[in-house]
Design a protein around this motif. Structure first.
Motif, PDB file in Angstrom:
ATOM      1  N   VAL A  37       0.488  -0.923   0.013  1.00 39.30           N
ATOM      2  CA  VAL A  37       0.130   0.139  -0.140  1.00 39.30           C
ATOM      3  C   VAL A  37       0.654   1.112  -0.099  1.00 39.30           C
ATOM      4  N   LEU A  38       0.430   2.348  -0.901  1.00 39.72           N
ATOM      5  CA  LEU A  38       1.443   3.681  -0.751  1.00 39.72           C
ATOM      6  C   LEU A  38       0.123   4.708  -0.132  1.00 39.72           C
ATOM      7  N   ASP A  39       0.664   5.308   0.369  1.00 37.76           N
ATOM      8  CA  ASP A  39       0.140   6.317   1.475  1.00 37.76           C
ATOM      9  C   ASP A  39       0.651   7.912   0.614  1.00 37.76           C
ATOM     10  N   VAL A  40       0.344   8.131  -0.227  1.00 37.62           N
ATOM     11  CA  VAL A  40       0.911   9.001  -0.582  1.00 37.62           C
ATOM     12  C   VAL A  40       0.261  10.773  -0.128  1.00 37.62           C
ATOM     13  N   ALA A  41       1.050  11.460   0.041  1.00 38.66           N
ATOM     14  CA  ALA A  41       1.094  13.302   0.827  1.00 38.66           C
ATOM     15  C   ALA A  41       0.463  12.189   2.135  1.00 38.66           C
ATOM     16  N   GLY A  42       0.988  11.977   2.322  1.00 31.38           N
ATOM     17  CA  GLY A  42       0.462  11.217   3.796  1.00 31.38           C
ATOM     18  C   GLY A  42       0.826  11.682   5.420  1.00 31.38           C
ATOM     19  N   GLY A  43       1.983  12.790   5.180  1.00 35.15           N
ATOM     20  CA  GLY A  43       1.787  14.268   6.219  1.00 35.15           C
ATOM     21  C   GLY A  43       3.080  13.150   7.326  1.00 35.15           C
ATOM     22  N   ALA A  44       2.246  13.302   8.634  1.00 35.17           N
ATOM     23  CA  ALA A  44       2.599  12.617   9.520  1.00 35.17           C
ATOM     24  C   ALA A  44       1.311  12.266  10.292  1.00 35.17           C
ATOM     25  N   SER A  45       0.768  11.635   9.552  1.00 34.50           N
ATOM     26  CA  SER A  45      -0.283  10.186   9.834  1.00 34.50           C
ATOM     27  C   SER A  45       0.546   9.101  10.279  1.00 34.50           C
TER      28      SER A  45
END
Length: 233
Positions: A37-45
């Motif tokens: 899974v890729l989290d794009v623009a996830g920041g500090a999540s």
């Protein structure tokens, strides 16, 4: 729609948990077989940290990852304080079904930031967190089964034009495997209006052979925001 609006200059850092992602993106309990899974623009999540702790292969990409842990943590704590203050002025406009209260909302942000920072420190140099920005990602074609983008695309459409959005979504699809899915939430801007070029974007993607669907989200919060965009490759 009310003339009230959430004031934001630039792109805000996001700090959201695995459970929030499950509800936002209707993931229905990801399993070990569902990655990568890729989290794009996830920041500090903390989604990626929590996913990996469950044995799910996951990575995140964000220009934020140019910064060291201390800088991200300092920026994150300031962002949470600022967003809480802004939300307090518009509290009655939001749907608090999921969070329960503004105070709980803040606590969840703080917990997510802390979990992210702990993992970010431990995983430095491992490739779990990449510094990059759309519309160019540092991954091979067809790498991920799920590509998620939370609170970036569509939300800031006053700052990023249609061409950027189309290029960005095409890039998300490039790194998505055949049969995989790109999921984007929310579909509304900071002014709470639906992204004005959504149907144009969907038509362009359908023309390329992708299936696009509007799927009910299970995380009501932003006024009127009840759906996510799901694109199947």
């Amino acid at each position: 729609m009310s003339n009230q609006r959430y004031e934001q200059i630039g792109v805000a850092m996001t700090c959201r948990s695995f459970a929030e992602y499950e509800s936002m993106f209707v993931l229905r309990q990801l399993s070990l077989q569902d990655g990568p899974v890729l989290d794009v623009a996830g920041g500090a999540s903390s989604f990626v940290a929590e996913a990996c702790a469950r044995g799910i292969r996951a990575q995140a990409v964000d220009p934020l990852y140019d910064m060291n842990p201390e800088s991200i943590y300092g920026h994150g704590t300031q962002e949470i304080s600022a967003s809480t203050e802004k939300l307090s002025r518009l509290e009655s406009s939001f749907d608090w079904t999921y969070y329960g209260s503004l105070n709980n909302h803040r606590k969840q942000r703080e917990q997510s930031l802390q979990k992210f920072i702990e993992d970010y420190r431990l995983q430095e140099g491992t490739g779990r967190y990449y510094s990059a920005r759309l519309p160019q990602l540092p991954f091979d074609d067809e790498t991920f089964s799920f590509v998620l983008c939370s609170h970036f695309l569509f939300l800031y459409h006053e700052q990023f034009d249609y061409e950027f959005h189309l290029s960005a979504v095409e890039e998300l699809l490039r790194v998505c495997r055949a049969g995989g899915q790109v999921r984007i939430y929310p579909l509304r801007s900071l002014q709470w209006d639906v992204y004005p070029h959504l149907e144009q974007l969907r038509a362009a993607l359908e023309k390329q052979g992708f299936l696009t669907e509007l799927v009910p989200s299970e995380l009501p919060f932003i006024p009127g925001s009840s759906e996510l965009l799901c694109i199947t490759k």
